[in-house]
Design an enzyme around this catalytic site. Structure first.
Site, mmCIF file in Angstrom:
data_model
loop_
_atom_site.group_PDB
_atom_site.id
_atom_site.type_symbol
_atom_site.label_atom_id
_atom_site.label_comp_id
_atom_site.label_asym_id
_atom_site.label_seq_id
_atom_site.Cartn_x
_atom_site.Cartn_y
_atom_site.Cartn_z
ATOM 1 N N THR A 367 0.619 2.382 3.755
ATOM 2 C CA THR A 367 -0.158 3.189 2.811
ATOM 3 C C THR A 367 -1.473 3.620 3.435
ATOM 4 O O THR A 367 -1.893 4.777 3.311
ATOM 5 C CB THR A 367 -0.421 2.384 1.526
ATOM 6 O OG1 THR A 367 0.823 1.979 0.956
ATOM 7 C CG2 THR A 367 -1.188 3.209 0.511
ATOM 8 N N ASP A 420 -0.280 7.465 -5.387
ATOM 9 C CA ASP A 420 -1.404 7.079 -4.512
ATOM 10 C C ASP A 420 -2.095 8.283 -3.869
ATOM 11 O O ASP A 420 -2.404 8.279 -2.674
ATOM 12 C CB ASP A 420 -0.936 6.117 -3.415
ATOM 13 C CG ASP A 420 -0.503 4.767 -3.965
ATOM 14 O OD1 ASP A 420 -0.575 4.583 -5.196
ATOM 15 O OD2 ASP A 420 -0.090 3.908 -3.180
ATOM 16 N N ASP A 441 -0.351 5.575 -10.215
ATOM 17 C CA ASP A 441 -1.519 4.920 -9.600
ATOM 18 C C ASP A 441 -2.255 5.884 -8.672
ATOM 19 O O ASP A 441 -2.669 5.507 -7.569
ATOM 20 C CB ASP A 441 -1.094 3.685 -8.793
ATOM 21 C CG ASP A 441 -0.261 2.704 -9.588
ATOM 22 O OD1 ASP A 441 -0.438 2.649 -10.822
ATOM 23 O OD2 ASP A 441 0.580 2.006 -8.991
ATOM 24 N N ARG A 518 -3.812 0.458 -14.830
ATOM 25 C CA ARG A 518 -3.186 -0.861 -14.840
ATOM 26 C C ARG A 518 -3.829 -1.700 -13.743
ATOM 27 O O ARG A 518 -4.332 -1.170 -12.745
ATOM 28 C CB ARG A 518 -1.669 -0.771 -14.667
ATOM 29 C CG ARG A 518 -1.190 -0.124 -13.376
ATOM 30 C CD ARG A 518 0.331 -0.162 -13.303
ATOM 31 N NE ARG A 518 0.859 0.427 -12.081
ATOM 32 C CZ ARG A 518 2.047 0.136 -11.563
ATOM 33 N NH1 ARG A 518 2.825 -0.768 -12.159
ATOM 34 N NH2 ARG A 518 2.478 0.722 -10.463
#
Length: 602
Positions: A367, A420, A441, A518
Site C-alpha cells: 500500500t 485508499d 476507506d 470506521r
C-alpha cells in the site's frame, strides 16, 4: 612531595668554627683559610638545596596545570577512585511513569544507574525516556538489517525488511528532532514528531507480522513490541507535560475525549478573528522551473519527477516552486525526505493530471509504495491539479496520494481513486477546498490532518465482486496510542456521492450503506464539524471494523452538521456529540498549529 629540610650541620642553630668570640684569627693563618673554604662550601651546598626545592615545586605545579585530573592528589599521591553513579531517583521516576500506559515497563527502563540524574526536573525524565526509545530503535534497525541480510530469495520478507529500514530511518530522524524540540520548549512540535516516530515503528512491527516464518523474525517482532511501548511512554509524558506542566503529581495516563480529557484550545472556530480564512496556500509564489508534457522553449522538463530531482537537497526554508502545465503525466512521483519545501502549481483540477495505477494486486507491491505521488519532504505544498490512481476497485489498495510531510498545505487539488485514495500517513497536513473521491476507506492514515471546505465524494466501484450494492467508509484513521496528537478533522465540508454513484444509490438505497468512518486502529479519532451530510450517509453514521474492536477507545465526534445524513438520533452509541465548549480544540490553529506555518502570505 614533602618539602626538604636543611641538614642539621648547617642549620642556623648549629655551632660553627666562627661562632665563638674566643677564636682569634691571627693565631693560625692556615686554619683561617680553611674556615673560609668551609663557609664557601657550605654556602654552595645551601644554594644547591634551595634550587632543588624551587625546581621540585615548579615542576609539580606544571604537572598539575597540564593534568587537571591530578590537581587534588591524595596523601599518597594516587588519584581518587571514580565516584559510582548515583542511585536512580525511583520516587520521581515512578510519578512520571504513572502517566504512561505501561508504568512498570517505564520504571524498569529508566532505573539503570545514571539513566536519570539525581533530583531530576520533569523535562530531564522526558529526555531520558526519549533516549531509551532512541537506543532501542537503533538496536531494532540492526535487527531488521540482519533479517534483510538473511532473506535473499524470499521476496516478501525482503520487501518488508527494506521498507522497515526506510521508515525506521524516518523514525530515527523524528526522534532526534523531538529531543531538540523538548529542550527548546516546542512541545507541540515534539509531540507531532514523536507521534510520527511511533507510527513508523508500529508500521514496521505490523509488516513483520505478515512474514513471521522464521524464529529471527518472531524474536524481532517481540523486540518491536517493547520498542513501541517505550516510545509510547515517552510520548505520554510529553502529553502530560503539555497539559499540566512541571506538576508531575497532576500528570495522568493518556485519555481520550470520551474519558473527559480535552486539550487546551486557543482561537475559536467562530471567533471572527479571521484566523481560518487567512490560512492556506501562500500567494505571490514565483516558479523556479516549469514542466510541460510536450516540452517547449519555456519548459525545462517534460516530467514532474525530473523537476523534483532538480530541487536542492539542503535544509532550506525557501520554497522551490515547480509549475506543471496542463497535460496528463503518466508517472510515479516521489518527493524524497531531503527535498524540503517543494511546491507543485498546476493549471487547474482536471487540467494538470498526474496519474498512475500501482496497486497491491501486483506481485510484491505494498500500500505504501502504490502511491502515484508520495511525499516525504517537509513543507510540501500543491495547488490546482489532479492526482489519481486508476486501478479498479477489485485491485484493492491503490493510493493516489501519500503524504508524510509535516507543515503540508494542499489547496484546490483533486484526489481520485477507489480504495485508499488519500493516504495521510503521518504528521500535520492541511487540505483546503479540495475534492477527494473514492469508496473504501479512501481517506486513511495516522496523520493530524484538517480538511476545510472540501468536497468528499463516494464513487461507484464498478466492481465485479460487489454487484447490487456495498458498504463504504469514508475514513479509517489509524491512531495507535491515545497520546498521539493525530486525527482527522473535517470543517465545513460537503459529504456526497458522485453523480454516477447517486443514481445507483437512489435506485437501491437499502443496498448501499455509507459511513463517516470506521476504526482502523485502537485509538482512531475523526470529527465532522459544521459539515453538510447528504442522504447517502447511513443513520447509524459510523461502521465497526471487526466486532467490538476499538469501540471503547476510539473518538468519533460530530458538531452542528446539517443535511439529511446529519441526524444523530439513530447514531451508534460509541459516537459522540462534541460539547460546544470544546469544539475549538479542532480548529486549524489548535489541532495542527497551522497559524504558525500556513499563512497565505508568501
Amino acid at each position: 612531595m614533602d618539602s626538604p629540610t636543611l641538614p642539621h650541620s648547617i642549620s642556623a642553630s648549629s655551632s660553627t668554627p666562627f661562632a665563638s668570640a674566643a677564636v682569634k684569627p691571627h693565631r693560625n693563618k692556615l686554619l683561617s683559610r680553611n674556615g673560609i673554604l668551609i663557609i664557601i662550601a657550605a654556602s654552595c651546598i645551601l644554594l644547591l638545596l634551595i634550587s632543588l626545592l624551587i625546581y621540585a615545586t615548579v615542576s609539580k605545579s606544571s604537572r598539575n596545570h597540564h593534568n587537571p585530573s591530578h590537581q587534588t592528589p591524595t596523601s599518597d599521591d594516587h588519584p581518587p577512585p571514580e565516584t559510582p553513579p548515583s542511585p536512580p531517583p525511583i520516587a520521581q521516576i515512578r510519578l512520571a511513569c504513572n502517566a504512561t500506559r505501561f508504568p512498570d515497563h517505564c520504571v524498569a527502563s529508566l532505573s539503570k544507574p545514571g539513566q536519570v540524574p539525581p533530583d531530576p526536573k520533569p523535562v530531564q525524565i522526558i529526555h531520558s525516556a526519549i533516549s531509551v526509545s532512541y537506543e532501542n530503535l537503533k538496536s531494532g534497525q540492526s535487527k531488521i538489517q540482519s533479517i534483510l541480510d538473511s532473506s535473499a530469495g524470499n521476496r516478501n520478507r525482503t520487501n518488508i525488511a527494506t521498507i522497515c529500514l526506510e521508515i525506521l530511518s524516518y523514525s530515527q530522524h523524528r526522534t532526534e528532532s523531538t529531543d531538540i524540540a523538548v529542550t527548546s520548549g516546542d512541545i507541540k512540535d515534539a509531540r507531532a514528531w514523536m507521534s510520527a516516530a511511533l507510527a513508523y515503528q508500529f508500521d514496521c512491527w505490523s509488516g513483520l507480522k505478515t512474514v513471521n516464518d522464521t524464529k529471527q523474525v518472531v524474536d524481532t517482532i517481540t523486540f518491536f513490541e517493547g520498542l513501541v511501548n517505550l516510545t509510547g511512554n515517552a510520548l505520554s509524558m510529553m502529553l502530560s507535560f503539555d497539559s499540566f506542566g512541571d506538576d508531575v503529581v497532576s500528570w495522568i495516563r493518556p485519555a481520550t475525549e470520551r474519558d473527559g480529557f480535552w486539550e487546551k484550545a486557543g482561537p475559536s472556530l467562530g471567533s471572527g478573528t479571521g484566523t481560518e480564512a487567512s490560512l492556506g496556500f501562500p500567494s505571490g509564489l514565483t516558479e523556479d522551473v516549469t514542466v510541460c508534457k510536450n516540452g517547449g522553449k519555456d519548459c525545462k522538463y517534460k516530467t514532474v519527477q525530473e523537476a523534483v530531482d532538480s530541487a536542492p537537497d539542503t535544509n532550506r526554508t525557501v520554497k522551490f516552486v515547480i509549475r506543471i502545465r496542463e497535460g496528463v503525466y503518466e508517472e510515479t512521483v516521489r518527493v524524497p525526505f531531503e527535498k524540503k519545501n517543494v511546491v507543485f502549481i498546476g493549471d487547474g483540477m482536471g487540467k494538470t493530471v498526474i496519474t498512475g495505477s500501482l496497486n497491491v494486486g501486483q506481485p510484491g507491491m505494498t500500500t505504501f509504495e502504490s502511491a502515484t505521488v508520495g511525499v516525504l519532504g517537509d513543507g510540501f505544498m500543491a495547488r490546482d491539479l489532479t492526482i489519481e490512481n486508476t486501478a479498479g476497485a477489485d485491485a484493492h489498495q491503490a493510493v493516489a496520494f501519500r503524504s508524510d510531510s509535516d507543515f503540508s498545505v494542499l489547496e484546490n487539488c483533486e484526489f481520485l481513486g477507489n480504495q485508499d485514495t488519500l493516504y495521510a500517513h503521518s504528521l500535520r497536513q492541511f487540505y483546503k477546498q479540495c475534492r477527494i473521491q473514492g469508496n473504501v476507506d479512501f481517506i486513511f492514515g495516522n496523520s493530524a490532518a484538517v480538511f476545510q471546505d472540501c468536497d468528499i465524494l463516494i464513487a461507484s466501484k464498478h466492481s465485479k465482486l460487489e454487484q447490487g450494492g456495498a458498504n463504504n467508509a469514508i475514513t479509517a484513521h489509524g491512531r495507535i496510542d491515545a497520546s498521539q496528537s493525530t486525527g482527522f478533522v473535517f470543517l465545513n465540508c460537503s459529504i456526497n456521492g458522485t453523480e454516477e454513484y447517486m443514481k445507483e444509490f437512489q435506485a437501491n438505497p437499502e443496498g448501499h450503506k455509507n459511513f463517516l468512518g470506521r476504526p482502523w486502529k485502537e485509538f482512531s479519532r475523526t470529527v465532522f464539524v459544521n459539515c453538510n451530510l447528504e442522504s447517502l450517509i447511513s443513520p447509524d453514521g459510523w461502521m465497526p471494523w471487526n466486532g467490538d474492536f476499538a469501540l471503547k477507545t476510539l473518538y468519533y465526534g460530530e458538531y452542528k452538521n446539517t443535511g439529511p445524513g446529519s441526524v444523530r438520533s439513530s447514531r451508534v452509541p460509541w459516537s459522540s456529540e462534541i460539547p460546544e465548549k470544546h469544539v475549538d480544540v479542532y480548529s486549524v490553529a489548535n489541532f495542527i498549529q497551522a497559524d504558525e506555518w500556513a499563512s497565505t502570505t508568501a
